[in-house]
Design an enzyme around this catalytic site. Sequence first.
Site, mmCIF file in Angstrom:
data_model
loop_
_atom_site.group_PDB
_atom_site.id
_atom_site.type_symbol
_atom_site.label_atom_id
_atom_site.label_comp_id
_atom_site.label_asym_id
_atom_site.label_seq_id
_atom_site.Cartn_x
_atom_site.Cartn_y
_atom_site.Cartn_z
ATOM 1 N N CYS A 109 13.518 -13.723 40.367
ATOM 2 C CA CYS A 109 14.614 -13.616 39.393
ATOM 3 C C CYS A 109 15.589 -12.509 39.765
ATOM 4 O O CYS A 109 16.582 -12.298 39.096
ATOM 5 C CB CYS A 109 14.085 -13.343 37.993
ATOM 6 S SG CYS A 109 13.286 -14.774 37.274
ATOM 7 N N VAL A 110 15.248 -11.737 40.772
ATOM 8 C CA VAL A 110 16.175 -10.684 41.198
ATOM 9 C C VAL A 110 16.533 -10.861 42.667
ATOM 10 O O VAL A 110 17.275 -10.160 43.230
ATOM 11 C CB VAL A 110 15.599 -9.261 40.965
ATOM 12 C CG1 VAL A 110 15.686 -8.908 39.493
ATOM 13 C CG2 VAL A 110 14.193 -9.137 41.458
#
Lengths: 168, 103
Positions: free
Chosen positions: B102-103
């Site tokens: 997610c990053v």
Amino acid sequence: MTTNGNDKPLKKVCIICAKANLEDVYASLVLANGAVMEGIEAKLFFTFFGLDAITKKQMHKLHTATVGNPGMRMPGGLPFPTLLGMIPGVEAGVSAMMRSQMDKLDIPGVEEFLQMITAGGGEIYACKLAMDMFKLTREDLHEEVSGVLTVGDFYAMCGGENTQIIFT
Amino acid sequence: MATKTFAGKIIEINEEGYLVNASEWTPDVAKEIAAEEGIELTDLHFRVLDFIRDKAGSGVALTIRSIGNSGIIDIKQFYQLFPGGPLKKASRIAGIKKPSSCV
């Protein structure tokens, strides 16, 4: 993951962060960065205590609340006694632990996160009214901040098809 | 599972267009996948793709930040090289699985 083939993809997200808790700030940062990573335009608007996240003096000192936070648990899962959370230094220790956990997942610090978002074309703004309230000036804000906006300016940016406003 | 012809080879792809077997990847396959994304690959692109393939081989989740720390390019250049969803596009062109970070 299922997507409805008839849905038009999201084009823009406008994210509002009004709190200074580590977790609230990170929710906004992750959402904004996740958007630019997917090619979605992102505007990030900080207001009230959320301004701490983009204020040079405060941005490296964000904490998670150890008092009045029902999600707070001891390592191992036992409930975290509120009285313990009141002892000086405990909140700082807990916050440091959270930050080290995040670092392991390659989640950057606030400043680096802001840089990642703007590197991807995301824009970061501060709320004028809250700036006036806290007696902050443009010089107090991090250089990744694109500008200081009124609510009206902010809404003007949130126009267009397939745009969502998210309040964290 | 669907197949598609890239650079004269029949290659298995999943429903999102990612290669099923990273071992079937070649630089010519990369060029054709990149063309589908509207990207013409340069030497710099290939250096980034090599880094991504190495990283995928080591089993570490790929993040935007790790590419910024690769010493090859910074994050801004990464967005310029693979515009509109750089991590996903670069992974697809590199012939590895869709990134799950997610990053």
